[in-house]
Enzyme design. Sequence first.
Site, PDB file in Angstrom:
ATOM      1  N   SER A 149       0.847  -1.192   0.000  1.00 11.03           N
ATOM      2  CA  SER A 149       0.000   0.000   0.000  1.00 11.03           C
ATOM      3  C   SER A 149       0.876   1.232   0.000  1.00 11.03           C
ATOM      4  CB  SER A 149      -0.890   0.004   1.256  1.00 11.03           C
ATOM      5  OG  SER A 149      -1.577   1.236   1.390  1.00 11.03           O
ATOM      6  N   TYR A 162      -1.765  -0.995  10.323  1.00 11.38           N
ATOM      7  CA  TYR A 162      -1.805  -1.311   8.888  1.00 11.38           C
ATOM      8  C   TYR A 162      -0.537  -0.784   8.206  1.00 11.38           C
ATOM      9  CZ  TYR A 162      -3.743  -1.387   4.097  1.00 11.38           C
ATOM     10  OH  TYR A 162      -3.978  -1.610   2.754  1.00 11.38           O
TER      11      TYR A 162
END
Length: 272
Positions: A149, A162
Amino acid sequence: MDLGLSGRTALITGGDSGIGLATAGLLLGEGARVIISDLDQAELDRAAASLTAGADRDAVDQRLYAIAADITDPESIARLRKEVASVGRLDILINSAGVTGATGAFHEIDDDGWEDTLAVDLMGPVRVTRAFLDDLRFSGHGRLIFLTSENAIQPYPEEIPYDAAKAALLAISKGLSKTYGSDNLLINCVSPAFIRTPMTDAMMDKRADELGVSTMEAVESFLAEKRPNIELKRRGEPEEVASVIAFLCSERASFITGSDYRVDAGSVASIN
């Protein structure tokens, strides 16, 4: 363009929706055998039906498999490996499964929040990769892809667990590329930003409720306030990420390993 994937066998975790599902469709179109996996068999069956709709169903059905598994459970992964082995030796592994996980300020996230997030986003890909590593090493066409990401190198303070998991996957990918390059196993990352998936749909629905606006208005305000460097001023589509993944799985990418491909419309502000 022929990507040289006909007859190859690919496993996609998180394959029942979003980027994983879009990637499955592209690889099927290139003639690969594709196994999609996720938690819920009913959802996987619906995803498989969507992949065969409007296609030469018999031809696709013979190359498409849907196998439920829990990537946080080593025993479930072991069962998945046995079922995949009955399809054929694995050539391609795409670690696409993931969750947003625990969110909030750092001092608000307890150990359970951290552990739940890392169990899926970090240890899930680690365990799945370890289970299938020998298949990939001796395939002759080994391809290992981690979905990371923008958060991996541009962390957001409300998503630190995350962020940390995705940054760890970048490091793991680079390290593995050095360890297994001599086996002709090519290992890369693809780092999307704000793609139209069930995960970002849920984020935007929550934002819309909090702000008392429509989902479209929530997306527009999120882009303006939280992702100002997305130069195209829209969410990306799963197919736009899937096309990069398919390329990295192909013969066309035979000299690429240890790299991270951003599919983020400029969201990451730095050049490295």
